[in-house]
Structure formats: structure tokens, C-alpha cells
Scaffold this active site. Structure first.
Site: not given
Ligand code: NAD
Ligand code: LMR
Length: 327
Positions: A159, A187
Site C-alpha cells: 500500500d 490492510h
Molecule cells: P495463491 O492461491 O496463488 O497461493 C496460496 C498458496 O497457499 C497455495 O499454493 C496454497 O496451496 C497455499 N496454502 C493454502 N493454505 C495453506 C496452509 N495452511 N499452509 C501452507 N500453504 C497453504 O494465493 P496468492 O496470490 O499467493 O496470495 C496469498 C495470500 O496473500 C492471499 O491471502 C492474498 O489475499 C494475500 N495477499 C496479501 C497482500 C498484502 O499486501 N498483504 C498482497 C497480495 C496478496
Molecule cells: C492486495 O492489496 O493486492 C492484496 O491484499 C490482494 C487483495 O485482495 O486485494
């Protein structure tokens, strides 16, 4: 040669994992002379895909990569971890808010917190990325026996980077000219990107961008809704920019902060700026030695800023109350 830093990454076979692991292994996170050992954690069903990622890590022949372990066992995965990057969890889809994921993702962080408490290194630091990351971080922190609360962080750096980029584009400068950009609170779509305190080339943003309507009605919603805009455009949530946010978060926590500046990360509040103690809230943070950190004191908050921060903190309180059974 330095001893390797052990980095555990959950969800390592996911989208963010795929963008993150190669940057850690290349030295982007800890620097060009610091070896790293990766401990990659996935659910059983994703372990075959993770093996493919490991084949690719092998094929990079990274000079700094001291070893890779893959596992679905949490104690094995967090064994000796100096850093635990908790990415694994379900991302949201179109039309959802991040806290709609609490029911699905929240429980993941109880067992992970417990295993970190049992198995990680004494100096472990934990960065939670999986959404809703502030409250998931709170859950992990409450379950990690013996790990001090100041070692837990939730990511709002993406962000901050988004906000810097938007302000720079508006002002016609480079994003590196924007400093003191604090994201306050959650967030989520209530986060407050504090343009009042931010600076462009050392001057207050409000002097450089003399357009309060744009700052309040375009800039703030653009940052708050950027994640949703990416999901709409890409059909999947941000991954490369999120991985970059993780790299920046860890680097900022490990590197003395430039004089007068700060960075954004959600930490366990001790009541700073009237934010209820115990919540994981994003605030302006500095580190002098790359180990301990502090909340920057004395940031002036306008009435407008105060209202925005209070709204985001109220959301965090609501999320905390919704997961009481997990705390
Ligand atoms: P994705 O679905 O591509 O990958 C998630 C992975 O986590 C998968 O491979 C899945 O098998 C694994 N997983 C699920 N449960 C699990 C567990 N208990 N233990 C270990 N692994 C597990 O998702 P992504 O695009 O990589 O996003 C992951 C997370 O990050 C989401 O919750 C997304 O919303 C979050 N995210 C946060 C931010 C932020 O700024 N804070 C930014 C982007 C995404
Ligand atoms: C983001 O900010 O891109 C991540 O938290 C993914 C989402 O759900 O927006």
C-alpha cells in the site's frame, strides 16, 4: 562466508511464492553477501507443484542459496527459522472484501503460530501476508508461545509503494522522491494513506499537489481499492508487486532507516496514537540498527486524519471480535 539466514515461506507454490522465492534466493532480500536457506511449506496437495518450483530454483544455480527444504509439516517447515513469511492462504475474488476471508484463512494461523513458537529460532521475526493480514497476524501472535509480540508484522508495504507511485505520477516526479508515506490501520479498504505527513522532494505533499479534492477523493480511494482493481484487471490478486512488498518490508526492518524518514508496516500497538493496545495496526516505523524498531513519535494528525485512522482501527476491533474463538 556468513552463516545462512533461514527463511520459512508458507504457500510457497502459490502466485506470490513464485514471485518471492527467486528474489530471496538472488540476494534481493538480505543483500549480495548473505546466504539463505529456504524452508518451503505447502499443503500436501500442492507439494508436487512445489517440487517443480524447487527444480527451477536449482536451475538458477543461485550462489547465495544454501539449501531448500519442502514440507507440509509445520514444525519441520519452521525449524530454525530466522524469518517466517506467512503467505499461504486463500486470496479473495472479485466483489469480496479481504475480511470476508477471515472464516476460511483465520484458522490457518493458529497452528502456524504454535509451530513457530515450538520450532523457530530464538530471534524469529514473522511477516504475515495472507489476508486479512492484520488479524491473521494477531491470531499467529497469540498462538506463538514465547515469541515476543514485537517480532510480528503484517504487510502494508504494498500500500505504501502504491501510494508513493500515485503521488509521484500526479506530481511528475519519481516515486523515490516521495518519503514519509505512512499507511495507517488495516490492510483493507479502510486503510488511511496519510498524504498530510508525506513529502515530495522534502516538501509537504499538500504544497506540491495543491489539489485537496484530488488527494481526498481520488488518491485515497485509488490506494484503498488498488488490490480490487488488480483483481478485476488481472483476474487474480496482485502477486509480483506483493512479493516485492515482502522484500521491501524485510529489507526495511533489517536496514537502518534513512534520517527523517519512516516506512509502513503493521505492528502490535502499545497504544501509540490512541490505537488500542494489542491490535496489529500499520503505523510509521523506523529502525536505527536493523534489529529493534520503534513507532515514530510526534506525527501530527489533522482532524481528517484522526477520523480516518479511527475508522480503520474500528474495523480492526471488529475483525478481532469476529475471531475471538481463535485467540
Ligand atoms: P495463491 O492461491 O496463488 O497461493 C496460496 C498458496 O497457499 C497455495 O499454493 C496454497 O496451496 C497455499 N496454502 C493454502 N493454505 C495453506 C496452509 N495452511 N499452509 C501452507 N500453504 C497453504 O494465493 P496468492 O496470490 O499467493 O496470495 C496469498 C495470500 O496473500 C492471499 O491471502 C492474498 O489475499 C494475500 N495477499 C496479501 C497482500 C498484502 O499486501 N498483504 C498482497 C497480495 C496478496
Ligand atoms: C492486495 O492489496 O493486492 C492484496 O491484499 C490482494 C487483495 O485482495 O486485494
Amino acid at each position: 562466508m556468513k552463516n545462512p539466514i533461514t527463511v520459512s515461506v508458507t504457500g510457497a507454490a502459490g502466485q506470490i511464492g513464485y514471485a518471492l522465492l527467486f528474489r530471496i534466493a538472488s540476494g534481493a532480500m538480505f543483500g549480495p553477501d548473505q546466504p539463505v536457506a529456504l524452508r518451503l511449506i505447502e499443503i500436501e496437495a500442492a507439494l508436487p507443484a512445489l517440487e517443480g518450483v524447487v527444480m527451477e530454483l536449482d536451475d538458477c544455480a543461485f550462489p547465495l542459496l544454501a539449501g531448500v527444504t519442502t514440507t507440509a509439516d509445520l514444525d519441520e517447515g519452521f525449524r530454525g527459522a530466522n524469518w517466517a513469511l506467512l503467505v499461504g492462504s486463500v486470496p479473495r475474488g472479485p466483489g469480496m472484501e479481504r475480511n470476508d476471508l477471515l472464516g476460511i484463512n483465520g484458522q490457518i494461523f493458529t497452528g502456524q503460530g504454535e509451530a513457530i513458537g515450538r520450532s523457530a529460532a530464538d530471534d524469529v521475526r514473522v511477516v504475515v501476508v495472507g489476508n486479512p493480514c492484520n488479524t491473521n497476524c494477531l491470531i499467529a501472535m497469540r498462538h506463538a508461545a514465547g515469541v515476543p509480540s514485537e517480532r510480528f508484522f503484517a504487510m502494508t508495504r504494498l500500500d505504501e509503494n502504491r501510494a508513493k507511485s500515485q503521488l509521484a505520477a500526479k506530481a511528475g516526479v519519481h516515486s523515490s522522491d516521495v518519503t514519509n508515506m505512512c499507511i495507517w490501520g488495516n490492510h483493507s479498504s479502510t486503510q488511511y494513506p496519510d498524504f498530510y505527513s508525506a513529502k515530495i522532494q522534502g516538501k509537504p505533499v499538500t504544497e506540491v499537489i495543491d489539489d485537496m479534492a484530488w488527494l481526498k477523493d481520488t488518491f485515497i480511494p485509488a490506494v484503498q481499492q488498488r488490490g480490487a482493481a488488480i483483481i478485476k484487471a488481472r483476474g487474480a490478486s496482485s502477486a509480483a508487486s506483493a512479493a516485492n512488498g515482502v522484500v521491501d518490508t524485510v529489507r526495511s526492518l533489517c536496514t537502518p532507516t534513512a534520517a527523517g524518514d519512516w516506512f509502513s508496516v503493521a505492528v502490535c500497538s502499545r497504544g501509540e496514537y490512541g490505537i488500542e493496545a494489542g491490535l496489529i495496526a500499520s503505523m510509521p516505523i523506523r529502525t536505527e540498527d536493523g534489529k529493534s524498531w520503534s513507532v515514530v513519535e510526534g506525527v501530527e494528525l489533522s482532524e481528517y486524519s484522526r477520523e480516518k485512522i479511527d475508522a480503520s482501527v474500528a474495523e480492526l476491533q471488529g475483525e478481532r471480535d469476529a475471531v475471538k474463538h481463535l485467540l
